[in-house]
Structure formats: C-alpha cells, structure tokens
Design an enzyme around this catalytic site. Structure first.
Site, PDB file in Angstrom:
ATOM      1  N   LYS A  38      37.512  18.920  59.115  1.00 24.03           N
ATOM      2  CA  LYS A  38      36.117  19.216  59.484  1.00 24.03           C
ATOM      3  C   LYS A  38      36.074  19.869  60.865  1.00 24.03           C
ATOM      4  O   LYS A  38      35.325  20.805  61.104  1.00 24.03           O
ATOM      5  CB  LYS A  38      35.291  17.921  59.481  1.00 24.03           C
ATOM      6  CG  LYS A  38      33.877  18.105  59.996  1.00 24.03           C
ATOM      7  CD  LYS A  38      32.992  16.914  59.735  1.00 24.03           C
ATOM      8  CE  LYS A  38      31.609  17.145  60.349  1.00 24.03           C
ATOM      9  NZ  LYS A  38      30.619  16.163  59.875  1.00 24.03           N
TER      10      LYS A  38
ATOM     11  N   HIS B 110      53.967  34.014  16.407  1.00 24.34           N
ATOM     12  CA  HIS B 110      52.498  33.934  16.361  1.00 24.34           C
ATOM     13  C   HIS B 110      52.028  32.495  16.214  1.00 24.34           C
ATOM     14  O   HIS B 110      51.204  32.183  15.365  1.00 24.34           O
ATOM     15  CB  HIS B 110      51.943  34.812  15.223  1.00 24.34           C
ATOM     16  CG  HIS B 110      52.103  36.278  15.516  1.00 24.34           C
ATOM     17  ND1 HIS B 110      51.356  37.244  14.912  1.00 24.34           N
ATOM     18  CD2 HIS B 110      52.922  36.926  16.356  1.00 24.34           C
ATOM     19  CE1 HIS B 110      51.715  38.437  15.371  1.00 24.34           C
ATOM     20  NE2 HIS B 110      52.666  38.261  16.247  1.00 24.34           N
TER      21      HIS B 110
END
Ligand code: 93A
Length: 523
Positions: free
Chosen positions: A139, A284
């Site tokens: 902060k 696939h």
C-alpha cells in the site's frame, strides 16, 4: 525523491537465496530485522541481523502465530513519509520507518496438496502476519520496497547499487502489484480448501469467482481467422496452469488445437499411471490407438497397428520414460507432439532433429477433480469434472456367464479408454489393445459399424475381443451386432428399460456382460 533503504524486515518460509541477498543488503548499509527461523538462518551464515522483537519489544508468542502483528511494525511500514502528522505520531509512539519488506508466505498450497494433510496442519499454514506486512508495504509503495519472489533479489540489488541505496518508483509499484496478485491467489487457495472442508462445494459452484490470466500466446485459434490464447485459471479449487503440469523442451509454439489434444492425451495416459508400459495416440482429441504391453516399444507397435493412417499428425503420450528404441520407431512417422514423463539418455538429441515437433515432459498428474468450464455464446457451463470411474469391485455381472480373468482385464482397459472418447462411443479391445474405435457419431449403431469397419481395414480379427459402450444399449441390436463380430464380453453402464432384453440376448450368445452403473457421455 526515492527514499534510501535503511531498515529491512526479512521473514521468509522459503529461504532460497536469502543469505546472499541479505549479505549484499548489509554491505549496502541496510539494517536487517528478522523472525525466528529467518534470523537463525542469517546469523548461522555469520550475517548481522536483529530480532523483530527488538522493534516490537514483544516476544514471538502462541507458537509463532503472533510474531510481527504489532503497531511498531505496521506503523513503520504505513507511515506516509512526507506527512508531518504521521511523522509526529511516529516519534510520539517510538515508531521507526521500515523501508523494505522481504516476505514469502507459509506454503499453504503445497501443504494442502499433500494427500495425507490434516485439517489442523492446513489451518496452521494459513499465514496471517506475512500477508499483513506485504499488504502494508505494498500500500505504501510510494516509499517501501517489497519483495515476495527470490527472482527479484538480484534486480533490486543492482538498482540499489546504481541508485545510491534507493530503488526506482516504477520498480516499487511493479513489486506492489505482485503482492496483491500473490495475496489474492493465496486467499483463493484457502477459500477453495475450506469450501471443500465445509462441504459447500456445490454452493461455491452456484456463485464462484473465476480469474483468467494469459499464460501462453497462440498464433491463432481452432482456425487461422480466429485469435486465441491460453489462460491460467483460478477458481474455487485454486489455480491451474499449463506450467504446473507440462514443460515444453523443444518445438514450435503450441496451438489451440494442440492444447486440446494435450489435455486429451494427458487425461487418458493418466488412467494407466503405475500400470504396464502404455502408449496413447490421440487425433482430434480422440484416441486412435491405445495399447499396453510388457515393453513400451511393443505397446507403441500395437497402439499404432489399430489404425496406421490416423496417427499421422497425431499426439502421442507414454506412461514410461521414452527409450531410444521406441523413440526411433515413433520417429518414423510424422507427429505433432510427444508427451512423456521423461526422455532417456540421448533420446532428446535424436528427436530434436525434427525442428517443429513439440517434445513435452509431463511433470505431474493432471487434477482429476475440480470444476470444468465450457462456454456457449450465451453464458458459461460449469460442471464437476467426470473424475470417477468404476473399479473392478464395483462391476456387476448381469449374465449367466462370469467374465474370465483375461476378459476382466480387457474390460477394465476398455472402460478406461471408453471414458475418454467422444460420444457415442463403441470400442473393441483385445489383449490390452484397441481393435476398433467408434467415436463421436450421432447414433450408437453408426459408432459400432465404424469400429468394426476400422478393425477390418487393418485386418484385426474381433473374435475373442470385448466391447465397451459409454452409455447403455437401448436395444438388443447393438449387442447382437457385437456378438456377431465375435465379441465374448461386454462392459456398459446398464440402466435401459430394455436391460432385460439385452441381458437375454447376451445369455443366448454365451457372452459375459458387466454393468458399471455409471455413464460417461463426453460431448
Ligand atoms: O503465524 S503468522 O501468521 N504470524 C505472524 O505474525 C507472522 N509474521 C511473519 N506468520 C508470520 N510470518 C511468516 O513467518 C512469514 O510470512 C514467513 O513465511 C514466516 C517466516 O518465519 P521464520 O522466520 O520463523 O522461518
């Protein structure tokens, strides 16, 4: 201007690189304050460092649960340096500024990943003081430099040396951002664990926060006109990323379709973890050949013999380190990706001669549980992963004839593969090898026809094989067709209103049939 770093708090669980880093800090004139374990590490290495208690005037109490949670720490971190009121209050309360925080947290995720972790152990690994210091420092990034990652140690030192003992504002901001990314991930992991413990997992699914962060760029999506990327995912179960499970050692950038195939191959080979040498060939997203044999080479040959066309351009996964003999055999055909738990001596050098083919190491077991997401243009579908599979003991024999040991082995092998094939699925297996794969058809009858036709194409004789169906046979016809092809045993979920007809047809043909009680549709 950038404040000179004079005092640093160092409190780390992962002590990698910490001694070297602090030695450099000391040489730059920084005073170091540490918690118990970290202090011991530094002092054992002969470094000058003081206990946090010299700041707080308070001992570490309650088994270390309270070590750094003190206004003299958080005041020293949060004070706005050029605010006269803050400075006055700091002096009034005997608070000195702290300019740097080096913290990494109790390893919560690693702790709960252990299979035998106790609830108490998990709770004890929730770090409170660490995130508090990180958040205070982050902060106040205008003045405080905060490090959470040993990978940043060297860069920060270089910057301090160049900057006369200070870091750059832009660096402090970047490091602060890293803190909030870390603490939000950390809290999410805790929430995920607790929601499991509290049995509110379904409630979590009713409302869950899902976070996506780009992990890999991709040239394009399913087709070249679609843009795409791969995102690591954070959901109620924590974070999952490609890098957690795979390492790419060689080859072209991975594509969107590659990722789907890797997931399919990785998920299926997982079924054979710890079993005989096994090879899975995916095309696939469907398996076009799977086999298990005494050697990996034999397993490869047999998997490939299921279909000698489809594997071109496919993805192959192995459940054993890839040996030279097998690698040479595999190298003879064109494939997109190889996935192995390791590569034996010399194998990588040989395989790397093909520039584009990707070589992956699977570093960990893919998660079986957790949530699965699929998007539609009108919203997101969320479901529990299909993580269960019937065990041998759960099979229910419904025919007069019991399956033999050999049939049972093939039935279980077939069932594991069947679960990973797109529905409708009909799969023929013999002697731990796929003999015919019928995948993804709109009718089960068609899947069945395709499976038999594929077997005949490569001259595989279905006499003595077993058949698996991912959902129940609605009529006896599918079963009769299999019997005609020479099948001796059947595995399927059961549950049709015509189960009796199907069982009678099986008995009439002297088949052994088992029900799993669990369906595995895959769309
Ligand atoms: O139990 S805590 O939440 N209470 C605290 O006050 C506290 N302060 C630092 N854990 C706390 N820490 C953590 O201890 C740090 O985040 C770090 O992971 C660890 C370092 O402990 P040691 O120096 O004893 O190895």
């Amino acid at each position: 201007s950038d404040p000179l770093i004079k005092r640093a708090l160092v409190s780390v669980s992962d002590k990698t690189g910490i001694v070297d880093f602090c030695r450099e800090l000391v040489s730059l004139g920084v005073e170091i304050f540490s918690t118990g374990g970290t202090l011991k590490t530094l002092q054992d290495a002969g470094l000058k460092a003081a206990s946090i208690s010299t700041i707080t005037g308070f001992p570490e109490i309650m088994d270390g649960r309270v070590k750094t949670l003190h206004p003299k720490i958080h005041g020293g971190l949060l004070a706005v340096r050029n605010n006269p009121d803050h400075s006055a209050q700091a002096i009034e309360n005997g608070i000195s500024f702290i300019d740097m925080v080096v913290v990494n947290l109790y390893p919560f995720e690693a702790t709960v990943a252990k299979p035998d972790v106790s609830f108490e152990d998990a709770i004890e690994n929730i770090d409170i003081g660490g995130p508090s210091m990180l958040r205070s420092a982050a902060k106040n990034n205008e003045s405080v430099t905060v490090l959470t990652d040993s990978a940043d140690y060297a860069g920060v030192l270089a910057e301090m040396r160049a900057g006369g003992g200070a870091t750059l504002r832009s660096t402090r901001l970047r490091l602060a951002l890293k803190v909030f990314e870390l603490t939000s991930r950390y809290d999410r992991a805790i929430a995920g664990y607790l929601s499991k413990a509290a049995g509110t997992e379904v409630a979590a699914a009713e409302s869950m926060t899902v976070q996506l962060e780009k992990e890999l760029g991709m040239r394009y999506g399913e087709n070249p006109h679609q843009s795409a990327g791969f995102y690591r995912l954070t959901d109620a179960d924590g974070t999952r990323s490609f890098a957690d499970y795979f390492e790419k050692l060689h080859g072209k950038e991975l594509s969107y379709n590659n990722m789907l195939d890797i997931a399919a191959a990785g998920g299926l080979i997982e079924e054979f973890r710890g079993e005989d040498p096994s090879v899975v060939i995916i095309k696939h997203t469907n398996p076009c050949g799977v086999a298990q044999a005494p050697t990996l080479l034999e397993a490869w040959k047999r998997a490939f013999s299921t279909d000698t066309q489809a594997p071109f351009g496919g993805i192959i996964a192995f459940n054993r380190p890839l040996d030279m003999e097998t690698a040479k055999a595999v190298n003879a055909i064109f494939t997109e990706i190889l996935i192995a738990p390791a590569y034996e001596e010399g194998v990588l050098d040989m395989l790397m001669k093909k520039k584009d083919r990707r070589l992956l190491v699977q570093t960990g077991a893919l998660p079986k549980g957790g949530w699965e997401f699929k998007s539609t243009p009108f919203g997101m579908l969320v479901q529990e992963r299909d993580s269960r599979i019937a065990t041998r003991d759960e099979l229910k024999v419904v025919t007069k004839r019991q399956p033999t040991e050999e049939e049972l082995g093939d039935l279980m092998f077939a069932w594991k593969i069947c679960k990973h094939i797109k529905s409708n699925t009909i799969l023929y297996v013999r002697n731990r090898q796929t003999y015919g794969v019928g995948a993804g058809q709109m009718s089960r009858v068609d899947s069945s026809k395709i499976a038999r036709w594929k077997a005949s194409e490569v001259n595989l004789d279905l006499h003595g094989s077993v058949v698996a169906s991912d959902a129940f046979f609605p009529f006896a016809d599918g079963l009769l067709a299999a019997a005609e092809a020479g099948v001796t045993a059947v595995i399927q979920p059961g549950g049709s209103i015509r189960d009796n007809e199907v069982i009678e047809a099986a008995d009439a043909n002297n088949l052994a049939m088992v029900f799993t009680g669990m369906r595995h549709f895959k769309h």
